[in-house]
Design an enzyme around this catalytic site. Sequence first.
Site, PDB file in Angstrom:
ATOM      1  N   ASP A  78      19.890  24.544  60.626  1.00 53.87           N
ATOM      2  CA  ASP A  78      21.290  24.772  60.269  1.00 53.87           C
ATOM      3  C   ASP A  78      21.482  26.261  60.028  1.00 53.87           C
ATOM      4  OD1 ASP A  78      23.852  24.782  58.776  1.00 53.87           O
ATOM      5  OD2 ASP A  78      23.572  22.616  58.672  1.00 53.87           O
ATOM      6  N   ASN A  79      22.603  26.819  60.489  1.00 49.29           N
ATOM      7  CA  ASN A  79      22.834  28.254  60.247  1.00 49.29           C
ATOM      8  C   ASN A  79      23.686  28.492  59.004  1.00 49.29           C
ATOM      9  OD1 ASN A  79      25.407  27.586  61.058  1.00 49.29           O
ATOM     10  ND2 ASN A  79      25.342  28.728  62.995  1.00 49.29           N
ATOM     11  N   LYS A 116      34.108  22.273  64.216  1.00 47.56           N
ATOM     12  CA  LYS A 116      34.793  20.986  64.274  1.00 47.56           C
ATOM     13  C   LYS A 116      36.240  20.978  63.800  1.00 47.56           C
ATOM     14  CE  LYS A 116      33.272  19.598  59.666  1.00 47.56           C
ATOM     15  NZ  LYS A 116      34.523  19.534  58.931  1.00 47.56           N
ATOM     16  N   TYR A 128      38.456  21.664  70.720  1.00 51.58           N
ATOM     17  CA  TYR A 128      37.359  20.999  70.002  1.00 51.58           C
ATOM     18  C   TYR A 128      36.977  19.697  70.708  1.00 51.58           C
ATOM     19  CZ  TYR A 128      35.381  17.658  66.751  1.00 51.58           C
ATOM     20  OH  TYR A 128      34.613  16.665  66.201  1.00 51.58           O
ATOM     21  N   PHE A 166      35.260   8.108  63.927  1.00 51.45           N
ATOM     22  CA  PHE A 166      36.670   8.029  63.558  1.00 51.45           C
ATOM     23  C   PHE A 166      36.879   8.954  62.344  1.00 51.45           C
ATOM     24  CE2 PHE A 166      38.768   5.351  66.642  1.00 51.45           C
ATOM     25  CZ  PHE A 166      37.680   5.141  67.468  1.00 51.45           C
ATOM     26  N   LEU A 220      42.873  14.639  55.308  1.00 51.04           N
ATOM     27  CA  LEU A 220      43.695  13.933  54.324  1.00 51.04           C
ATOM     28  C   LEU A 220      42.968  13.660  52.996  1.00 51.04           C
ATOM     29  CD1 LEU A 220      46.338  12.591  53.577  1.00 51.04           C
ATOM     30  CD2 LEU A 220      45.535  10.514  54.733  1.00 51.04           C
ATOM     31  N   PHE A 269      52.596  14.287  56.530  1.00 52.07           N
ATOM     32  CA  PHE A 269      53.067  14.868  57.783  1.00 52.07           C
ATOM     33  C   PHE A 269      53.841  13.819  58.584  1.00 52.07           C
ATOM     34  CE2 PHE A 269      49.242  17.882  57.402  1.00 52.07           C
ATOM     35  CZ  PHE A 269      49.996  18.845  56.752  1.00 52.07           C
ATOM     36  N   ARG A 307      52.943  16.832  61.907  1.00 57.01           N
ATOM     37  CA  ARG A 307      52.007  17.904  62.255  1.00 57.01           C
ATOM     38  C   ARG A 307      51.793  17.865  63.769  1.00 57.01           C
ATOM     39  NH1 ARG A 307      46.003  17.754  59.627  1.00 57.01           N
ATOM     40  NH2 ARG A 307      45.829  15.950  60.982  1.00 57.01           N
ATOM     41  N   GLY A 351      50.425  17.685  67.282  1.00 50.19           N
ATOM     42  CA  GLY A 351      49.184  17.143  67.852  1.00 50.19           C
ATOM     43  C   GLY A 351      48.731  15.834  67.253  1.00 50.19           C
TER      44      GLY A 351
HETATM   45  C1  UD1 Z   1      40.982  15.130  62.265  1.00 59.52           C
HETATM   46  C2  UD1 Z   1      40.587  15.679  63.590  1.00 59.52           C
HETATM   47  C3  UD1 Z   1      39.399  14.936  64.129  1.00 59.52           C
HETATM   48  C4  UD1 Z   1      38.286  14.870  63.112  1.00 59.52           C
HETATM   49  C5  UD1 Z   1      38.790  14.300  61.807  1.00 59.52           C
HETATM   50  C6  UD1 Z   1      37.715  14.407  60.745  1.00 59.52           C
HETATM   51  C7  UD1 Z   1      42.755  16.413  64.486  1.00 59.52           C
HETATM   52  C8  UD1 Z   1      43.767  16.220  65.551  1.00 59.52           C
HETATM   53  N1  UD1 Z   1      41.708  15.607  64.499  1.00 59.52           N
HETATM   54  O1  UD1 Z   1      41.496  13.828  62.495  1.00 59.52           O
HETATM   55  O2  UD1 Z   1      38.945  15.537  65.309  1.00 59.52           O
HETATM   56  O3  UD1 Z   1      37.247  14.061  63.615  1.00 59.52           O
HETATM   57  O4  UD1 Z   1      39.903  15.072  61.364  1.00 59.52           O
HETATM   58  O5  UD1 Z   1      38.068  13.706  59.606  1.00 59.52           O
HETATM   59  O6  UD1 Z   1      42.864  17.280  63.648  1.00 59.52           O
HETATM   60  N2  UD1 Z   1      47.758  14.090  56.802  1.00 59.52           N
HETATM   61  C9  UD1 Z   1      48.857  14.308  55.994  1.00 59.52           C
HETATM   62  N3  UD1 Z   1      48.808  15.354  55.120  1.00 59.52           N
HETATM   63  C10 UD1 Z   1      47.750  16.190  55.019  1.00 59.52           C
HETATM   64  C11 UD1 Z   1      46.625  15.961  55.848  1.00 59.52           C
HETATM   65  C12 UD1 Z   1      46.673  14.908  56.739  1.00 59.52           C
HETATM   66  O7  UD1 Z   1      49.832  13.575  56.061  1.00 59.52           O
HETATM   67  O8  UD1 Z   1      47.775  17.135  54.225  1.00 59.52           O
HETATM   68  C13 UD1 Z   1      47.789  12.981  57.749  1.00 59.52           C
HETATM   69  C14 UD1 Z   1      47.698  13.430  59.195  1.00 59.52           C
HETATM   70  O9  UD1 Z   1      48.970  13.686  59.716  1.00 59.52           O
HETATM   71  C15 UD1 Z   1      47.026  12.229  59.839  1.00 59.52           C
HETATM   72  C16 UD1 Z   1      46.169  11.638  58.717  1.00 59.52           C
HETATM   73  O10 UD1 Z   1      46.656  12.183  57.509  1.00 59.52           O
HETATM   74  O11 UD1 Z   1      47.986  11.305  60.205  1.00 59.52           O
HETATM   75  C17 UD1 Z   1      44.712  11.979  58.862  1.00 59.52           C
HETATM   76  O12 UD1 Z   1      44.598  13.377  59.038  1.00 59.52           O
HETATM   77  P1  UD1 Z   1      43.193  14.118  59.007  1.00 59.52           P
HETATM   78  O13 UD1 Z   1      42.406  13.711  57.813  1.00 59.52           O
HETATM   79  O14 UD1 Z   1      43.444  15.571  59.202  1.00 59.52           O
HETATM   80  O15 UD1 Z   1      42.408  13.498  60.256  1.00 59.52           O
HETATM   81  P2  UD1 Z   1      42.829  13.400  61.806  1.00 59.52           P
HETATM   82  O16 UD1 Z   1      43.905  14.350  62.145  1.00 59.52           O
HETATM   83  O17 UD1 Z   1      43.026  11.968  62.127  1.00 59.52           O
END
Ligand code: UD1
Length: 342
Positions: free
Chosen positions: A38-39, A91, A155, A184, A206, A224, A298, A300
């Site tokens: 690991d770096n 990531k 990514y 997931f 999240l 979001f 958000r 994407g």
């Molecule tokens: C993201 C990455 C994914 C990664 C995963 C790791 C993207 C598009 N994908 O997934 O590659 O494997 O994290 O856990 O970024 N949300 C809010 N408020 C916040 C943060 C998140 O409402 O402050 C919502 C987001 O809109 C989403 C959900 O929570 O609907 C999950 O978000 P997040 O934990 O960032 O994961 P992903 O976007 O699904």
Amino acid sequence: MNNCRPHKTILVTGGAGYIGSHCCVALDQAGYRTVIVDNLTNSRADVFNRLARLCDTPPIFVQGDCRDTGLVQKAIADHGVDAVMHLAGLKAVAESLQQPVAYYDNNLYSLLSVVQAMQQEGVDDLIFSSTATVYSSSAPHPFSEDSPIAPEQPYARSKWMMEQILSDLHHASPQWRIGILRYFNPVGSHSSHLIGEYPIGIPNNLMPRICFAVTQKNAPLTLFGNDYPTDDGTCVRDYIHIMDLADGHVAALQHLRTQSGMMAFNLGTGHGVSVLTLVKTFAAVNQCQVPYIVGERRAGDMSAFWADVRRAQEVLKWSAQRDLTQMCRDAWQWQQQLQSED
Ligand code: UD1
């Protein structure tokens, strides 16, 4: 059943990180020795003291970058490594959009280097860390391993390119045994709360963002979007406890012991949970308020996705065991543990 390859010592690249450190503990519990390369760019060196407390045989640590083929080769040779879990990589999706070249450089060269080091040392059993974001956002849910692939940002594209490199390698050298794990949404921490996720700065994902909203004044969580075509209007994801994810790695490794081939596996629970459900469950389980506001979508974000987990159940004899309550409890207790150390 093919010829059996006993594994004793596993190289875990990225073993100091969130997923890697939990994998090291799960491997130790299953009787393996671990070597970490690991770096430390996205992890903290104090994880090794924590791992030493949790493991019967603490991991051997080799500090360095996976793009340094000589270093990886020496780690394999010096410690008698007989299988590799390649988790090291960049990531963060948003960062990958800003720095695509850095992402392709780090992720692609790391994989090529690790594979070349393995070839030099005659090691050809590999577990590779991939992501559910390789699937097409327009594919029907749940996503199975055969769902259409269409990564939408650097990514995820780097992960898909790496899967394709491994597929070509396996085609040319069928003695390679390769397990591709498509994660997931991993959350939570080890039940000891000695290891967990260390987001740097304000968290983006999240669960750590919920913890941040609970602990910081004036930093409410922004949901979001609440106008998605889901039951409560918020996005749906498949959250999986980090220890279940780690156990999935061990199950995949044990599968490689006896089965040749290359196969991808979804690691999820098979259940979709909305953002609002996660927030409410977190508040109820941990008896706290999660201040939040509703904001814009958000860019994407997919509206909803979760895993079809039948292949992992049938082939690996693995399924997630820990529920949303435990994910929320462990995430919060780890957060409190960290705060108590400050
Ligand atoms: C993201 C990455 C994914 C990664 C995963 C790791 C993207 C598009 N994908 O997934 O590659 O494997 O994290 O856990 O970024 N949300 C809010 N408020 C916040 C943060 C998140 O409402 O402050 C919502 C987001 O809109 C989403 C959900 O929570 O609907 C999950 O978000 P997040 O934990 O960032 O994961 P992903 O976007 O699904």
